[in-house]
Design a protein around this motif. Sequence first.
Motif, PDB file in Angstrom:
ATOM      1  N   UNK A   1      58.075  41.740  31.931  1.00 33.59           N
ATOM      2  CA  UNK A   1      57.109  41.274  32.933  1.00 33.59           C
ATOM      3  C   UNK A   1      56.327  40.072  32.423  1.00 33.59           C
ATOM      4  N   UNK A   2      56.237  39.056  33.286  1.00 32.91           N
ATOM      5  CA  UNK A   2      55.401  37.889  33.030  1.00 32.91           C
ATOM      6  C   UNK A   2      54.375  37.792  34.157  1.00 32.91           C
ATOM      7  N   UNK A   3      53.147  37.475  33.819  1.00 34.20           N
ATOM      8  CA  UNK A   3      52.119  37.345  34.846  1.00 34.20           C
ATOM      9  C   UNK A   3      50.953  36.542  34.306  1.00 34.20           C
ATOM     10  N   UNK A   4      50.065  36.203  35.209  1.00 33.89           N
ATOM     11  CA  UNK A   4      48.750  35.691  34.826  1.00 33.89           C
ATOM     12  C   UNK A   4      47.822  36.893  34.896  1.00 33.89           C
ATOM     13  N   UNK A   5      47.265  37.278  33.776  1.00 33.82           N
ATOM     14  CA  UNK A   5      46.537  38.541  33.713  1.00 33.82           C
ATOM     15  C   UNK A   5      45.040  38.323  33.608  1.00 33.82           C
ATOM     16  N   UNK A   6      44.294  39.321  34.067  1.00 32.07           N
ATOM     17  CA  UNK A   6      42.836  39.299  34.037  1.00 32.07           C
ATOM     18  C   UNK A   6      42.357  40.629  33.472  1.00 32.07           C
TER      19      UNK A   6
ATOM     20  N   UNK B   1      40.053  58.738  40.620  1.00 36.13           N
ATOM     21  CA  UNK B   1      41.248  58.002  40.992  1.00 36.13           C
ATOM     22  C   UNK B   1      41.053  56.506  40.893  1.00 36.13           C
ATOM     23  N   UNK B   2      42.128  55.813  40.509  1.00 40.74           N
ATOM     24  CA  UNK B   2      42.143  54.359  40.428  1.00 40.74           C
ATOM     25  C   UNK B   2      43.303  53.854  41.276  1.00 40.74           C
ATOM     26  N   UNK B   3      43.091  52.708  41.926  1.00 42.38           N
ATOM     27  CA  UNK B   3      44.017  52.260  42.957  1.00 42.38           C
ATOM     28  C   UNK B   3      44.429  50.811  42.730  1.00 42.38           C
ATOM     29  N   UNK B   4      45.659  50.493  43.163  1.00 42.03           N
ATOM     30  CA  UNK B   4      46.117  49.106  43.192  1.00 42.03           C
ATOM     31  C   UNK B   4      45.810  48.539  44.566  1.00 42.03           C
ATOM     32  N   UNK B   5      45.239  47.326  44.601  1.00 38.81           N
ATOM     33  CA  UNK B   5      44.882  46.675  45.855  1.00 38.81           C
ATOM     34  C   UNK B   5      45.118  45.176  45.769  1.00 38.81           C
ATOM     35  N   UNK B   6      45.326  44.574  46.933  1.00 36.27           N
ATOM     36  CA  UNK B   6      45.348  43.112  47.013  1.00 36.27           C
ATOM     37  C   UNK B   6      43.899  42.635  46.999  1.00 36.27           C
ATOM     38  N   UNK B   7      43.585  41.713  46.080  1.00 40.99           N
ATOM     39  CA  UNK B   7      42.214  41.250  45.939  1.00 40.99           C
ATOM     40  C   UNK B   7      42.188  39.731  45.905  1.00 40.99           C
ATOM     41  N   UNK B   8      41.098  39.169  46.385  1.00 43.73           N
ATOM     42  CA  UNK B   8      40.936  37.719  46.403  1.00 43.73           C
ATOM     43  C   UNK B   8      39.676  37.348  45.628  1.00 43.73           C
ATOM     44  N   UNK B   9      39.711  36.164  45.095  1.00 48.24           N
ATOM     45  CA  UNK B   9      38.598  35.715  44.251  1.00 48.24           C
ATOM     46  C   UNK B   9      37.338  35.447  45.073  1.00 48.24           C
ATOM     47  N   UNK B  10      36.205  35.857  44.509  1.00 47.14           N
ATOM     48  CA  UNK B  10      34.902  35.577  45.113  1.00 47.14           C
ATOM     49  C   UNK B  10      34.056  34.828  44.096  1.00 47.14           C
ATOM     50  N   UNK B  11      33.417  33.779  44.523  1.00 47.91           N
ATOM     51  CA  UNK B  11      32.525  33.025  43.652  1.00 47.91           C
ATOM     52  C   UNK B  11      31.130  33.623  43.690  1.00 47.91           C
ATOM     53  N   UNK B  12      30.543  33.816  42.523  1.00 50.17           N
ATOM     54  CA  UNK B  12      29.190  34.342  42.416  1.00 50.17           C
ATOM     55  C   UNK B  12      28.232  33.165  42.305  1.00 50.17           C
ATOM     56  N   UNK B  13      27.332  33.049  43.263  1.00 50.81           N
ATOM     57  CA  UNK B  13      26.469  31.874  43.320  1.00 50.81           C
ATOM     58  C   UNK B  13      25.657  31.688  42.045  1.00 50.81           C
ATOM     59  N   UNK B  14      25.148  32.811  41.510  1.00 52.50           N
ATOM     60  CA  UNK B  14      24.309  32.697  40.321  1.00 52.50           C
ATOM     61  C   UNK B  14      25.121  32.291  39.088  1.00 52.50           C
ATOM     62  N   UNK B  15      26.434  32.580  39.124  1.00 53.63           N
ATOM     63  CA  UNK B  15      27.275  32.267  37.970  1.00 53.63           C
ATOM     64  C   UNK B  15      28.569  31.636  38.476  1.00 53.63           C
TER      65      UNK B  15
ATOM     66  N   UNK C   1      49.498  32.112  44.133  1.00 56.02           N
ATOM     67  CA  UNK C   1      48.093  31.709  44.122  1.00 56.02           C
ATOM     68  C   UNK C   1      47.329  32.607  43.152  1.00 56.02           C
ATOM     69  N   UNK C   2      46.746  32.034  42.104  1.00 54.26           N
ATOM     70  CA  UNK C   2      46.036  32.846  41.120  1.00 54.26           C
ATOM     71  C   UNK C   2      44.728  33.405  41.666  1.00 54.26           C
ATOM     72  N   UNK C   3      44.332  32.961  42.862  1.00 55.90           N
ATOM     73  CA  UNK C   3      43.142  33.523  43.502  1.00 55.90           C
ATOM     74  C   UNK C   3      43.460  34.806  44.256  1.00 55.90           C
TER      75      UNK C   3
ATOM     76  N   UNK D   1      40.383  44.498  36.016  1.00 61.53           N
ATOM     77  CA  UNK D   1      41.768  44.352  35.553  1.00 61.53           C
ATOM     78  C   UNK D   1      42.657  43.973  36.721  1.00 61.53           C
ATOM     79  N   UNK D   2      43.617  43.082  36.458  1.00 64.02           N
ATOM     80  CA  UNK D   2      44.534  42.697  37.524  1.00 64.02           C
ATOM     81  C   UNK D   2      45.505  41.636  37.053  1.00 64.02           C
ATOM     82  N   UNK D   3      46.476  41.317  37.946  1.00 58.83           N
ATOM     83  CA  UNK D   3      47.514  40.348  37.606  1.00 58.83           C
ATOM     84  C   UNK D   3      47.867  39.514  38.826  1.00 58.83           C
ATOM     85  N   UNK D   4      48.127  38.221  38.579  1.00 56.58           N
ATOM     86  CA  UNK D   4      48.604  37.309  39.609  1.00 56.58           C
ATOM     87  C   UNK D   4      49.991  36.804  39.224  1.00 56.58           C
TER      88      UNK D   4
END
Length: 579
Positions: free
Chosen positions: A100-105, A177-191, A223-225, A240-243
């Motif tokens: 497996x190859x991915x962009x990991x977080x 329980x822990x779940x796999x989900x499709x997630x999108x990036x959110x920008x945090x205004x303070x950071x 898309x890495x987002x 934790x996640x992978x793109x």
Amino acid sequence: MTEIPYGYSDSQFYDIWSSDGTTTIFHPSSWSGFKKLGAQAIYHDGSKTYKSEIVWSDGTIGTESDDSGQTGGEPGGEEPSFDESMLISNPSGEKFETVRNSLTFYKLGGTSIYTGEDIGVISNYVKGDDGNLYLLCVTGGNSTNNYLKLEPIGDSKYVAKLPQLVMIEEYDGVKYGYYASRMVRENIEEKPDSIFYLISETEPNELSFTLESDGTLSMDTKDEDVIMGLTYSDGYWTGYGDAMLSDSLVSSRKNVLPEGVELTKWMFEYRWANWSEYGTMKKFLDVAVTDKEIYINNPYNQDSDQWIKGEIDGNKVTFNTRQLLGPDNETNRYLYFRVGNLTLDTQSEYYYYADADKLVMNFDAENRTLTTDDLVSLYISRGYGQRGYNVNYDFPKFTAYTEKVSKLQNPSFTFFAPDDNYDNYGYSYIQVKIPATDVDGNELNTQNLYYSLYVGDDAVPFVFDAETYAKDFTTDVTEIPYNHEGYDVYPASVGSELHTVFFYFSTADVKLGVQSIYYASDGTVYKSDIVYNTSTGIDDVITGFDKNAPVFNIQGQRVNPENMGKGIYIQNGKKFIKK
């Protein structure tokens, strides 16, 4: 304790310690079980107390906790019910081993998230008997050991309808329980530089995949987002996640030893360019030579069916870099053979490494040698894309080994722990020298070399029982392999003939003996004399040991003997080990 003093370090520097204004804290189970964490500075000045705002791990700032940082399905909160039968751990069908190859977080702490290529992860998928594909769920490089169901939608396309339950952990008797989900990036205004992902409220919670004709299974979005993220039961991201995930078949890439080839022993000599004090080190490897190819057993994992392949062209052999060797289960990564060039900085006298596409070595078929005059290095790497090597071998040389044995050299004792080491720490230890050549200087195949120890007047060797020495041996052992590198029994340094052995009894005033044993390839067993500590000169014996003498660490700093952590220390001018 609810308020940690500034600069505090616990007595063993174990779970809490401070350095340069930064405090590191370990949790006895897992920080990932908390939805978010907060930190607050407190200053006590006589009768007055000053408090900062609480800075939360999700980037928010507040004066009080909303619910101690725990909500929903996280430890400390009330776990919503879930159906454990939805967890897919052993799907029925044909399994395909993959890389497996991915962009990991994955979360480092607070809102700090590591992101980077994770290449060479051990994975697999199953073509299910029910027509679905089942993909091993590996997130942030760590396997959940459970599967994600991908449903067919036509034209080699599959879709994972999310969320799907992929992992269950238990805290204090409660399951979460822990779940796999499709997630999108959110920008945090303070950071603005922070990375955080949420389940989209406007897009379907699903991910599509394509199964190529060569068996490669890939996530369609590049898309890495957009990631496949691991969430708590309430949909909150664990960090934790992978793109851009892609699994390719191992069978199409791994070197396979041809059937019927003859294996012979070769001696592999190497050095470490920037650690000249270790000198030349040696390993004995299985090698197979055909008309057009040469196969060398992985020097890092010699007990495995992992082979480095070189292509023979006359008196040259070419080894291409990035050869897939096989799995390294300790790191959940595949191992790769890689090559590099060495460049010497004449001012610092330090060698620098640079990746190379191939290594060409001189091949003497008659004398059976592989040599090179170039400044090169071989290394075994975790993963395909980065030089995160497990070990490197500089200035390599291979020579076919011809076994010659006359008589074994006698071993010797070189070091004894202080007499009161057992009283202070509950163990004692010795160091013995086991020669790796016979009396005529012939090299011994160290894979066939062993040594035994004798205690008192016992006529049989000391038994290293599997219970006491569980970190070293799975069965009782009386003959220790020369190449064994364990916890209580190990070489004093890489390539050294010196071996350290720990005992869980006092060796003070105890008669000890050591013997070398060699099993030749023709079946002959050679044994040295049993050498006792009363009949041989000892190079490094501590006498006049003062147990009240000051103790120093290896940096020369004096330490409190009552608060010493694990490590190497110096007392009475001699090193000793605190385990």
